[in-house]
Design a protein around this motif. Structure first.
Motif, PDB file in Angstrom:
ATOM      1  N   ILE A   8     -13.838   9.132  18.862  1.00  0.00           N
ATOM      2  CA  ILE A   8     -13.281   9.933  19.957  1.00  0.00           C
ATOM      3  C   ILE A   8     -11.878   9.461  20.322  1.00  0.00           C
ATOM      4  O   ILE A   8     -10.950  10.269  20.457  1.00  0.00           O
ATOM      5  CB  ILE A   8     -14.216   9.890  21.187  1.00  0.00           C
ATOM      6  N   ALA A   9     -11.719   8.147  20.499  1.00  0.00           N
ATOM      7  CA  ALA A   9     -10.398   7.630  20.856  1.00  0.00           C
ATOM      8  C   ALA A   9      -9.382   7.948  19.771  1.00  0.00           C
ATOM      9  O   ALA A   9      -8.216   8.309  20.065  1.00  0.00           O
ATOM     10  CB  ALA A   9     -10.473   6.123  21.104  1.00  0.00           C
ATOM     11  N   GLU A  10      -9.773   7.818  18.489  1.00  0.00           N
ATOM     12  CA  GLU A  10      -8.858   8.114  17.393  1.00  0.00           C
ATOM     13  C   GLU A  10      -8.482   9.605  17.384  1.00  0.00           C
ATOM     14  O   GLU A  10      -7.315   9.959  17.180  1.00  0.00           O
ATOM     15  CB  GLU A  10      -9.489   7.730  16.061  1.00  0.00           C
ATOM     16  N   PHE A  11      -9.486  10.462  17.600  1.00  0.00           N
ATOM     17  CA  PHE A  11      -9.229  11.910  17.612  1.00  0.00           C
ATOM     18  C   PHE A  11      -8.245  12.287  18.718  1.00  0.00           C
ATOM     19  O   PHE A  11      -7.267  13.012  18.484  1.00  0.00           O
ATOM     20  CB  PHE A  11     -10.553  12.646  17.788  1.00  0.00           C
ATOM     21  N   VAL A  12      -8.455  11.793  19.926  1.00  0.00           N
ATOM     22  CA  VAL A  12      -7.567  12.107  21.042  1.00  0.00           C
ATOM     23  C   VAL A  12      -6.165  11.565  20.771  1.00  0.00           C
ATOM     24  O   VAL A  12      -5.153  12.233  21.056  1.00  0.00           O
ATOM     25  CB  VAL A  12      -8.123  11.524  22.365  1.00  0.00           C
ATOM     26  N   ALA A  30      -5.405   0.641   9.781  1.00  0.00           N
ATOM     27  CA  ALA A  30      -4.897   1.328   8.593  1.00  0.00           C
ATOM     28  C   ALA A  30      -4.969   2.835   8.815  1.00  0.00           C
ATOM     29  O   ALA A  30      -5.868   3.346   9.487  1.00  0.00           O
ATOM     30  CB  ALA A  30      -5.717   0.945   7.368  1.00  0.00           C
ATOM     31  N   LYS A  31      -4.016   3.563   8.215  1.00  0.00           N
ATOM     32  CA  LYS A  31      -4.001   5.022   8.336  1.00  0.00           C
ATOM     33  C   LYS A  31      -5.295   5.612   7.793  1.00  0.00           C
ATOM     34  O   LYS A  31      -5.851   6.561   8.384  1.00  0.00           O
ATOM     35  CB  LYS A  31      -2.784   5.580   7.577  1.00  0.00           C
ATOM     36  N   SER A  32      -5.792   5.052   6.717  1.00  0.00           N
ATOM     37  CA  SER A  32      -7.028   5.570   6.114  1.00  0.00           C
ATOM     38  C   SER A  32      -8.221   5.382   7.048  1.00  0.00           C
ATOM     39  O   SER A  32      -9.131   6.215   7.094  1.00  0.00           O
ATOM     40  CB  SER A  32      -7.297   4.878   4.779  1.00  0.00           C
ATOM     41  N   ALA A  33      -8.213   4.280   7.817  1.00  0.00           N
ATOM     42  CA  ALA A  33      -9.309   4.027   8.750  1.00  0.00           C
ATOM     43  C   ALA A  33      -9.319   5.061   9.868  1.00  0.00           C
ATOM     44  O   ALA A  33     -10.388   5.506  10.316  1.00  0.00           O
ATOM     45  CB  ALA A  33      -9.195   2.627   9.338  1.00  0.00           C
ATOM     46  N   ILE A  34      -8.145   5.464  10.325  1.00  0.00           N
ATOM     47  CA  ILE A  34      -8.044   6.503  11.350  1.00  0.00           C
ATOM     48  C   ILE A  34      -8.590   7.812  10.801  1.00  0.00           C
ATOM     49  O   ILE A  34      -9.364   8.520  11.458  1.00  0.00           O
ATOM     50  CB  ILE A  34      -6.590   6.684  11.830  1.00  0.00           C
ATOM     51  N   GLY A  35      -8.181   8.156   9.573  1.00  0.00           N
ATOM     52  CA  GLY A  35      -8.661   9.387   8.959  1.00  0.00           C
ATOM     53  C   GLY A  35     -10.166   9.398   8.794  1.00  0.00           C
ATOM     54  O   GLY A  35     -10.829  10.409   9.055  1.00  0.00           O
ATOM     55  N   ARG A  36     -10.736   8.247   8.355  1.00  0.00           N
ATOM     56  CA  ARG A  36     -12.194   8.192   8.176  1.00  0.00           C
ATOM     57  C   ARG A  36     -12.914   8.318   9.510  1.00  0.00           C
ATOM     58  O   ARG A  36     -13.973   8.939   9.601  1.00  0.00           O
ATOM     59  CB  ARG A  36     -12.578   6.888   7.477  1.00  0.00           C
ATOM     60  N   ALA A  37     -12.362   7.729  10.565  1.00  0.00           N
ATOM     61  CA  ALA A  37     -13.003   7.802  11.881  1.00  0.00           C
ATOM     62  C   ALA A  37     -13.080   9.249  12.355  1.00  0.00           C
ATOM     63  O   ALA A  37     -14.116   9.693  12.881  1.00  0.00           O
ATOM     64  CB  ALA A  37     -12.236   6.950  12.888  1.00  0.00           C
ATOM     65  N   VAL A  38     -11.995  10.008  12.180  1.00  0.00           N
ATOM     66  CA  VAL A  38     -12.004  11.410  12.595  1.00  0.00           C
ATOM     67  C   VAL A  38     -12.938  12.223  11.704  1.00  0.00           C
ATOM     68  O   VAL A  38     -13.672  13.099  12.185  1.00  0.00           O
ATOM     69  CB  VAL A  38     -10.577  11.982  12.580  1.00  0.00           C
ATOM     70  N   SER A  39     -12.962  11.935  10.418  1.00  0.00           N
ATOM     71  CA  SER A  39     -13.850  12.654   9.509  1.00  0.00           C
ATOM     72  C   SER A  39     -15.312  12.405   9.850  1.00  0.00           C
ATOM     73  O   SER A  39     -16.142  13.330   9.804  1.00  0.00           O
ATOM     74  CB  SER A  39     -13.556  12.235   8.060  1.00  0.00           C
ATOM     75  N   ARG A  40     -15.668  11.154  10.186  1.00  0.00           N
ATOM     76  CA  ARG A  40     -17.055  10.860  10.576  1.00  0.00           C
ATOM     77  C   ARG A  40     -17.418  11.601  11.861  1.00  0.00           C
ATOM     78  O   ARG A  40     -18.546  12.073  12.024  1.00  0.00           O
ATOM     79  CB  ARG A  40     -17.237   9.355  10.763  1.00  0.00           C
ATOM     80  N   LEU A  41     -16.457  11.703  12.784  1.00  0.00           N
ATOM     81  CA  LEU A  41     -16.715  12.421  14.028  1.00  0.00           C
ATOM     82  C   LEU A  41     -16.982  13.898  13.728  1.00  0.00           C
ATOM     83  O   LEU A  41     -17.921  14.499  14.278  1.00  0.00           O
ATOM     84  CB  LEU A  41     -15.508  12.276  14.960  1.00  0.00           C
ATOM     85  N   GLU A  42     -16.177  14.503  12.842  1.00  0.00           N
ATOM     86  CA  GLU A  42     -16.385  15.903  12.477  1.00  0.00           C
ATOM     87  C   GLU A  42     -17.739  16.092  11.793  1.00  0.00           C
ATOM     88  O   GLU A  42     -18.452  17.077  12.069  1.00  0.00           O
ATOM     89  CB  GLU A  42     -15.257  16.372  11.552  1.00  0.00           C
ATOM     90  N   ALA A  43     -18.096  15.144  10.948  1.00  0.00           N
ATOM     91  CA  ALA A  43     -19.377  15.257  10.249  1.00  0.00           C
ATOM     92  C   ALA A  43     -20.542  15.163  11.239  1.00  0.00           C
ATOM     93  O   ALA A  43     -21.539  15.899  11.116  1.00  0.00           O
ATOM     94  CB  ALA A  43     -19.484  14.158   9.188  1.00  0.00           C
ATOM     95  N   ARG A  44     -20.438  14.276  12.199  1.00  0.00           N
ATOM     96  CA  ARG A  44     -21.521  14.129  13.173  1.00  0.00           C
ATOM     97  C   ARG A  44     -21.659  15.372  14.038  1.00  0.00           C
ATOM     98  O   ARG A  44     -22.758  15.811  14.355  1.00  0.00           O
ATOM     99  CB  ARG A  44     -21.276  12.898  14.062  1.00  0.00           C
ATOM    100  N   LEU A  45     -20.490  15.970  14.420  1.00  0.00           N
ATOM    101  CA  LEU A  45     -20.518  17.161  15.257  1.00  0.00           C
ATOM    102  C   LEU A  45     -20.843  18.427  14.466  1.00  0.00           C
ATOM    103  O   LEU A  45     -21.251  19.434  15.051  1.00  0.00           O
ATOM    104  CB  LEU A  45     -19.156  17.337  15.945  1.00  0.00           C
ATOM    105  N   GLY A  46     -20.650  18.352  13.139  1.00  0.00           N
ATOM    106  CA  GLY A  46     -20.872  19.543  12.314  1.00  0.00           C
ATOM    107  C   GLY A  46     -19.809  20.609  12.525  1.00  0.00           C
ATOM    108  O   GLY A  46     -20.063  21.795  12.299  1.00  0.00           O
ATOM    109  N   SER A  47     -18.630  20.205  12.959  1.00  0.00           N
ATOM    110  CA  SER A  47     -17.538  21.143  13.223  1.00  0.00           C
ATOM    111  C   SER A  47     -16.219  20.516  12.794  1.00  0.00           C
ATOM    112  O   SER A  47     -15.997  19.317  13.001  1.00  0.00           O
ATOM    113  CB  SER A  47     -17.450  21.489  14.716  1.00  0.00           C
ATOM    114  N   LYS A  48     -15.336  21.350  12.234  1.00  0.00           N
ATOM    115  CA  LYS A  48     -14.008  20.876  11.878  1.00  0.00           C
ATOM    116  C   LYS A  48     -13.147  20.908  13.131  1.00  0.00           C
ATOM    117  O   LYS A  48     -13.093  21.907  13.851  1.00  0.00           O
ATOM    118  CB  LYS A  48     -13.408  21.761  10.786  1.00  0.00           C
TER     119      LYS A  48
END
Length: 303
Positions: A8-12, A30-48
């Motif tokens: 959530i913090a990374e997404f905001v 790392a930039k990749s870690a930020i991207g993975r955090a947002v991707s996991r959030l999208e996967a958990r919510l089931g929404s892009k």
């Protein structure tokens, strides 16, 4: 295990700064870690939540709706942290305190009222009991107790005074029954005793080796309340052993006289107790400080 708050913090932050690179620099990740955090959030919510292109990031309709809730939640958490910091650093709010009945009313309450006057945001919630209280179970912030304390890893104790005891009687009673000169003389006297925690109070007497021991006495009257014990002694109903702080005024004006001086004795610590915690809230800290400062200058407690 992922938390429902992960990402959530990374997404905001990505929405606020407009790029994963900027967020990575701000968060020290790392930039990749930020991207993975947002991707996991999208996967958990089931929404892009974000449309990603090489040039820009834009919110999806789901992302816009989710962002509103995330910002509100983070703002509420920040307000909660600020409130905790304020409670830690600024004395205010309710302080629940339990005091011994007579000693608390006569000696501790004036100190607490002085603390409350210095810190107007404090709200005192004071109870008076002579029983053993469970500070944690009964949600009590601190207590003052007289006597030796049991070891506890859950509580912190600091001694703020010493209680000394004396055996006293009214002049009229002593004129009628005589002044006792030894411990054995008490067998011919009426003794008034009190109770604490359901147990009859034995008197503290000095032993030949200089130690102090509790000894039973012949009981004439047994009274639950120690102020009533004092009343009965002043009325000439017998001898009693009481704290010196409780009878000092009556000794000065002649309403009572000390007997068996040098034989009666014993000292009990007076302590303030509070639950063990890593950081004391300011409201508890200033209350304890007030009691400790009073103990450093007071002469009435140890009299």
């Amino acid at each position: 295990m992922n938390s429902r708050f992960d990402g959530i913090a990374e997404f905001v932050a990505v929405v606020r700064l407009g790029s994963f690179t900027a967020v990575a620099a701000e968060m020290g990740m790392a930039k990749s870690a930020i991207g993975r955090a947002v991707s996991r959030l999208e996967a958990r919510l089931g929404s892009k939540l974000l449309h990603r292109t090489t040039r820009r990031l834009t919110l999806t309709p789901a992302g816009e709706a989710w962002l509103e809730h995330c910002v509100a939640a983070l703002d509420e958490l920040e307000r909660g942290e600020s409130a905790l910091a304020l409670a830690r650093d600024t004395p205010g709010g309710e302080v629940r305190i339990d005091l011994p009945t007579a000693f608390g009313r006569l000696h501790v309450m004036p100190v607490l009222l002085g603390v409350a006057k210095r810190y107007p945001a404090l709200n005192l919630n004071v109870s008076f009991t002579d029983r053993r209280v469970d500070l944690i179970g009964e949600n009590i912030d601190l207590a003052v107790r007289i006597g030796n304390l049991e070891d506890s890893t859950d509580l912190v104790a600091r001694q703020i005074g010493v209680q000394q005891t004396v055996i006293v009687g009214a002049p009229g009673y002593l004129a009628r029954r005589g002044v006792p000169r030894s411990w054995s003389d008490l067998a011919g006297h009426d003794c008034i005793v009190g109770r604490r925690q359901g147990n009859r109070i034995a008197w503290l007497m000095k032993q030949p080796d200089g130690s102090t021991a509790r000894q039973a006495v012949p009981v004439k009257h047994e009274l639950q309340d120690f102020e009533t014990v004092l009343m009965a002694a002043k009325a000439g109903h017998g001898l009693t052993q009481l704290p010196s702080w409780m009878v000092e005024g009556d000794l000065q004006d002649g309403a009572l006289q000390i007997v068996l001086e040098g034989l009666s004795g014993g000292e009990l610590p007076i302590s303030v107790l509070w639950p063990q915690t890593k950081a004391l809230p300011a409201k508890i800290r200033v209350t304890i400080d007030g009691l400790v400062q009073w103990s450093l200058v007071s002469t009435s407690v140890a009299a």
